[in-house]
Each structure stands twice: as structure tokens, then as C-alpha cells.
Design a protein around this motif. Structure first.
Motif, PDB file in Angstrom:
ATOM      1  N   LEU A  84       0.822  -1.218   0.000  1.00 34.75           N
ATOM      2  CA  LEU A  84       0.000   0.000   0.000  1.00 34.75           C
ATOM      3  C   LEU A  84       0.853   1.263   0.000  1.00 34.75           C
ATOM      4  CD1 LEU A  84      -2.645  -1.038   2.703  1.00 34.75           C
ATOM      5  CD2 LEU A  84      -2.895  -1.114   0.226  1.00 34.75           C
ATOM      6  N   GLY A  85       2.104   1.156   0.457  1.00 36.31           N
ATOM      7  CA  GLY A  85       2.943   2.342   0.615  1.00 36.31           C
ATOM      8  C   GLY A  85       2.506   3.139   1.840  1.00 36.31           C
ATOM      9  N   MET A  86       3.440   3.921   2.391  1.00 35.99           N
ATOM     10  CA  MET A  86       3.080   4.724   3.572  1.00 35.99           C
ATOM     11  C   MET A  86       3.634   6.149   3.452  1.00 35.99           C
ATOM     12  SD  MET A  86       3.283   3.828   7.605  1.00 35.99           S
ATOM     13  CE  MET A  86       5.013   4.064   7.976  1.00 35.99           C
ATOM     14  N   VAL A  87       2.780   7.097   3.824  1.00 38.31           N
ATOM     15  CA  VAL A  87       3.188   8.502   3.906  1.00 38.31           C
ATOM     16  C   VAL A  87       3.340   8.856   5.385  1.00 38.31           C
ATOM     17  CG1 VAL A  87       2.301  10.848   3.696  1.00 38.31           C
ATOM     18  CG2 VAL A  87       2.137   9.299   1.757  1.00 38.31           C
ATOM     19  N   PRO A 230     -17.275   4.643  -0.018  1.00 38.31           N
ATOM     20  CA  PRO A 230     -16.375   4.093  -1.036  1.00 38.31           C
ATOM     21  C   PRO A 230     -15.891   5.180  -2.000  1.00 38.31           C
ATOM     22  CG  PRO A 230     -18.633   3.374  -1.433  1.00 38.31           C
ATOM     23  CD  PRO A 230     -18.661   4.159  -0.154  1.00 38.31           C
ATOM     24  N   GLY A 231     -14.830   4.871  -2.738  1.00 40.36           N
ATOM     25  CA  GLY A 231     -14.351   5.810  -3.757  1.00 40.36           C
ATOM     26  C   GLY A 231     -13.101   6.561  -3.350  1.00 40.36           C
ATOM     27  N   HIS A 232     -12.607   6.314  -2.142  1.00 40.89           N
ATOM     28  CA  HIS A 232     -11.379   6.995  -1.710  1.00 40.89           C
ATOM     29  C   HIS A 232     -10.163   6.109  -1.977  1.00 40.89           C
ATOM     30  CE1 HIS A 232     -13.290  10.380   0.267  1.00 40.89           C
ATOM     31  NE2 HIS A 232     -14.191   9.537   0.741  1.00 40.89           N
ATOM     32  N   HIS A 233      -9.051   6.760  -2.338  1.00 38.24           N
ATOM     33  CA  HIS A 233      -7.815   6.011  -2.585  1.00 38.24           C
ATOM     34  C   HIS A 233      -6.679   6.718  -1.857  1.00 38.24           C
ATOM     35  CE1 HIS A 233      -9.910   3.692  -5.581  1.00 38.24           C
ATOM     36  NE2 HIS A 233     -10.421   4.830  -6.015  1.00 38.24           N
ATOM     37  N   PHE A 234      -6.177   6.098  -0.835  1.00 39.03           N
ATOM     38  CA  PHE A 234      -5.090   6.727  -0.072  1.00 39.03           C
ATOM     39  C   PHE A 234      -4.156   5.628   0.435  1.00 39.03           C
ATOM     40  CE2 PHE A 234      -7.098   5.536   3.941  1.00 39.03           C
ATOM     41  CZ  PHE A 234      -8.436   5.470   3.586  1.00 39.03           C
ATOM     42  N   PRO A 235      -2.911   6.012   0.704  1.00 40.46           N
ATOM     43  CA  PRO A 235      -1.951   5.027   1.206  1.00 40.46           C
ATOM     44  C   PRO A 235      -2.085   4.918   2.732  1.00 40.46           C
ATOM     45  CG  PRO A 235      -0.880   7.137   0.923  1.00 40.46           C
ATOM     46  CD  PRO A 235      -2.314   7.343   0.519  1.00 40.46           C
ATOM     47  N   PRO A 248      -5.710   1.790   4.983  1.00 45.84           N
ATOM     48  CA  PRO A 248      -6.905   1.450   4.202  1.00 45.84           C
ATOM     49  C   PRO A 248      -7.218  -0.029   4.352  1.00 45.84           C
ATOM     50  CG  PRO A 248      -5.119   2.248   2.775  1.00 45.84           C
ATOM     51  CD  PRO A 248      -4.571   2.215   4.160  1.00 45.84           C
ATOM     52  N   ASP A 249      -8.490  -0.356   4.446  1.00 54.00           N
ATOM     53  CA  ASP A 249      -8.889  -1.746   4.686  1.00 54.00           C
ATOM     54  C   ASP A 249     -10.064  -2.080   3.766  1.00 54.00           C
ATOM     55  OD1 ASP A 249      -8.998  -4.234   5.874  1.00 54.00           O
ATOM     56  OD2 ASP A 249     -10.204  -3.583   7.580  1.00 54.00           O
TER      57      ASP A 249
END
Ligand code: FAD
Length: 378
Positions: A84-87, A230-235, A248-249
Motif C-alpha cells: 500500500l505504501g506509507m506517507v 467508497p471511492g477513496h484512494h489513499f496510502p 486502508p482496509d
């Protein structure tokens, strides 16, 4: 009589049992819950990151990644691990920490990018960070893993190679005799040449039954599951200012934690649900990190018990020639667990030499301050 009895079926114990079985030892794994990966390992956020300050931890994360990947490949279960990557977000008072970490990662050849506010929000439009002074470190290769699935797959693989697994077996005490360790529990006792205690936050309590003590203090860590639109995309996101992290799960949920309670808790009686002030902190801060936080609501929250050590390093090695321990996760034992477990399983059989700096007897057992293990500062 078994060569080795491993007590505790979390990520550490299962990995130890697997390594010892692979080394052709006769091994029995005892777990008090009805399944492996049921306690801290089931309650974890599942973050696996390179953002660790100690070189030994960094190496354990690298090895653990490979072991998680092998288990996932074998099970053909793609949800066991996800890249997922992390910020990680820092306000100006902590910019220097992120900059130092970015340099260190670069030197190790690990992709890591520092982003100012504009680049951050351009690259991740679903973050809701507004401060123009924010500095972010983006690690695209950080993973989320499902430790319970890992434990189940690895235990199954080890059973196919000869491991004896007993779940629902609560160890009540240990006795060391001249030629064996005797483990008392429900029904017949278990005898083995050596024992490895990998019982997480309960390990101190267990070694006490054999007359030993450990510099290990259990404390409590909380996590919540939030329903989102729904519809969100984040690391994955870790905010250093509040210490809140978000994972995110799936399309309709995210995990959010901090909630570390840095004082000693009884691992048998601690509060299993999230505290009201933990919920309030999430409600206040999560919307300021990810847009999905607006309108999100907590569906469930929980707490798990983990074990602190005075120097925040694990306790790995022998208390007696027949009794070894693997504990002291300091709250970030999923990301290092497969590698530490493997090492401790081989050490318990005498196939890996002792590590004096991790010796469980290296530190006094008096009370000490519990400090968070997963930090940027060394
Ligand atoms: C809310 C939360 C979030 C976390 N997030 C992360 C994260 O994102 N990344 C990360 O790396 N780490 C995270 N951690 C830490 C991580 O969960 C632990 O470090 C890790 O699971 C430790 O594994 P373990 O095998 O040592 O312990 P455990 O998983 O606790 O396993 C110990 C086992 O011993 C068994 N046992 C105890 N007593 C007995 C007995 N008498 N007889 C038989 N069996 C016994 C228990 O039932 C248990 O299954 C988190 C922890 C919590 C609680």
C-alpha cells in the motif's frame, strides 16, 4: 519426548516452530486460544515499514518481508500482504527526523521520496492535509500484512512437515528437570528437551512458574475500524504530530490507531475495548489527515497487550540451558516477527549462536519507564 516445545502461537511462536521443524527437530507448539494468531498478532494494524532506526530491526523487516511473501505465495492468498505504501507526515519541529530517515533509506537503496505540501496533495488528492509547512516521506514499498492468515498458513505448512500443534492448551506452569522441561496444562503434561517461550505479553508470567524473572512490562495498544464512503484512494498514513496512523482496509473501511497506553497492564484483565478518549482523538484528527475521515464512523475498536523492555530491544536467548525466551516486541513485532521467530527457533535448538546484546538476562528486572518502540528517534 519432543526436542522442543514452543509456547505461544503468535507470529513469533509460529515462525519459531516452523524454523525448528524445518531443521528436522520434533516440535510441539502449544497455544492457549482456539487458533494460532489470536492475540496481539490478530489485533495489530499490520504495518510493515522500512522506517525503523535500528539496523538490526531493518534487517529483520527485510527478512520478514520475504517470509511473509513466501507464505502468501504458498497459500495463493493475495490479501495476506498488500503493497500500500506509507506517507509519514512531519510538522517543522520534526522535519530533520524525516530528512535524516530519507537519507538513510536512500543509502540502503530503498525508494523514499520527500514531498512538500503541494506535491503531496497533487500525488495523493484523497489526503486532507492543509498545513503548508508539512513535510511528508513517501515509502512506496511499505506493506500491510494479515498476521493471523500468516500464522495459519505457516502453522499448516509446519504441520505438514511434522509439527504437532495443540490449540486450546493453556500452559499453567513449567518445571525444569535434569533431562527435560515439563510443561503443565490441561490433561497430560508435555515433556521436551528444551522449551521456547514466545507467549508475548504473558511471557514474564510464564517464566515465573519456573522461578525466573524478565525485564518485560505488558502495556496496551488500541486500534479502531472505521466505516468510510467508497471511492477513496489513499496510502497508509502516519502522522508524527498526533502519532495517529491509518491503514486502508478495502473500499469501505480503514483502520486507525495510536491509543498506546504506556503504563503496565495485566495481560489477563486489561480493558479489551477502545477507550472513549481514544475514539474522541480519532474523531478529531482523522478527518484532518484523509478525506475519507469526513463522515467516517467507528464500527468497532479493540486493544491488545504487547511487551516493553527497558532498552526497547527484544529478549532472545536462554534463561536456563533448557529454557529459552523470545519476547519484548515493544509494540512493533508483526513487521519483524517472522525473522525474529525464525532466529529464536534455531537458537533454541542450538543451531544459531547466542546474541549477547539480546540476552534476556542482560538487564535488571526492576520496574522501568515504558517508552514507545516504534519511533523515528533512536
Ligand atoms: C492494536 C495493535 C496494533 C499493532 N500494530 C502493529 C503494526 O502495525 N505493526 C507491527 O509490526 N506490530 C503491531 N503491533 C504489535 C504486534 O501485534 C506484536 O508485536 C506481535 O503480534 C507480537 O507477536 P507475538 O507472537 O510475540 O505475541 P502474540 O501474538 O500476543 O502471541 C503470544 C501468544 O501466546 C499465547 N499464550 C499466552 N499465554 C499462554 C499460555 N499460558 N499458554 C499457551 N499459550 C499462551 C497467547 O494466546 C498468544 O497467542 C500492534 C499491536 C496492537 C495490540
Amino acid at each position: 519426548m519432543y526436542d522442543l516445545v514452543v509456547i505461544g502461537g503468535g507470529v513469533w511462536g509460529v515462525s519459531a516452530a516452523r524454523a525448528a521443524t524445518d531443521a528436522n527437530a520434533s516440535v510441539i507448539l502449544l497455544e492457549s486460544r482456539l487458533g494460532v494468531g489470536s492475540e496481539a498478532s490478530a489485533k495489530a494494524g499490520g504495518i510493515v515499514t522500512d522506517l525503523l532506526w535500528h539496523p538490526e530491526d531493518q534487517a529483520w523487516v527485510e527478512e520478514s518481508r520475504q517470509l511473509y511473501a513466501a507464505a502468501s505465495e504458498h497459500s495463493q492468498d493475495a490479501t495476506m500482504l498488500q503493497r500500500l505504501g506509507m506517507v509519514t507526515l512531519a510538522d517543522p519541529s520534526r522535519h530533520h527526523l524525516l530528512e535524516a530517515r530519507a537519507q538513510g533509506l536512500e543509502a540502503r537503496g530503498i525508494p523514499a521520496t520527500l514531498l512538500g505540501h503541494d506535491d503531496l496533495t497533487r500525488q495523493f488528492p484523497d489526503l486532507s492535509v492543509t498545513s503548508p509547512d508539512i513535510l511528508a516521506l513517501w515509502l512506496p514499498n511499505d506493506w500491510h500484512v494479515n498476521p493471523t492468515q500468516y500464522c495459519q498458513v505457516v502453522a499448516d505448512e509446519a504441520r505438514a512437515r511434522g509439527l504437532t500443534l495443540r490449540t486450546g492448551y493453556h500452559v499453567s506452569g513449567l518445571r525444569i528437570e535434569d533431562s527435560a522441561v515439563v510443561v503443565e496444562g490441561p490433561g497430560e503434561s508435555v515433556r521436551a528437551r528444551r522449551a521456547l517461550l514466545a507467549a508475548g505479553a504473558w511471557t514474564r508470567r510464564l517464566v515465573a512458574t519456573a522461578g525466573y524473572d524478565l525485564p518485560l512490562r505488558p502495556y496496551r495498544v488500541q486500534l479502531a475500524s472505521l466505516a468510510i464512503e467508497p471511492g477513496h484512494h489513499f496510502p497508509m498514513v502516519w502522522d508524527l504530530a498526533t502519532d495517529i496512523y491509518i491503514v486502508p482496509d478495502g473500499p469501505r473501511a480503514m483502520l486507525a490507531g495510536d491509543g498506546t497506553r504506556l503504563w503496565e497492564h495485566d495481560p489477563d484483565t486489561y480493558e479489551q475495548n477502545g477507550d472513549p478518549d481514544f475514539h474522541e482523538g480519532l474523531a478529531e484528527h482523522v478527518p484532518a489527515l484523509v478525506a475519507a475521515g469526513e463522515g467516517a464512523h467507528i464500527v468497532s475498536s479493540w486493544a491488545g497487550a504487547v511487551g516493553a523492555t527497558p532498552d526497547r530491544r527484544p529478549l532472545l536467548g536462554f534463561l536456563d540451558e533448557r529454557l529459552a525466551v523470545a519476547c519484548g516486541d515493544n509494540g512493533f513485532g508483526v513487521m519483524r516477527g517472522p525473522a525474529i521467530g525464525r532466529l529464536s527457533g534455531l537458537m533454541a535448538l542450538g543451531l544459531e549462536g547466542p546474541r549477547p546484546h539480546l540476552d534476556p538476562k542482560r538487564l535488571p528486572t526492576d520496574d522501568f519507564e515504558i517508552r514507545p518502540g516504534f519511533t523515528l528517534e533512536d
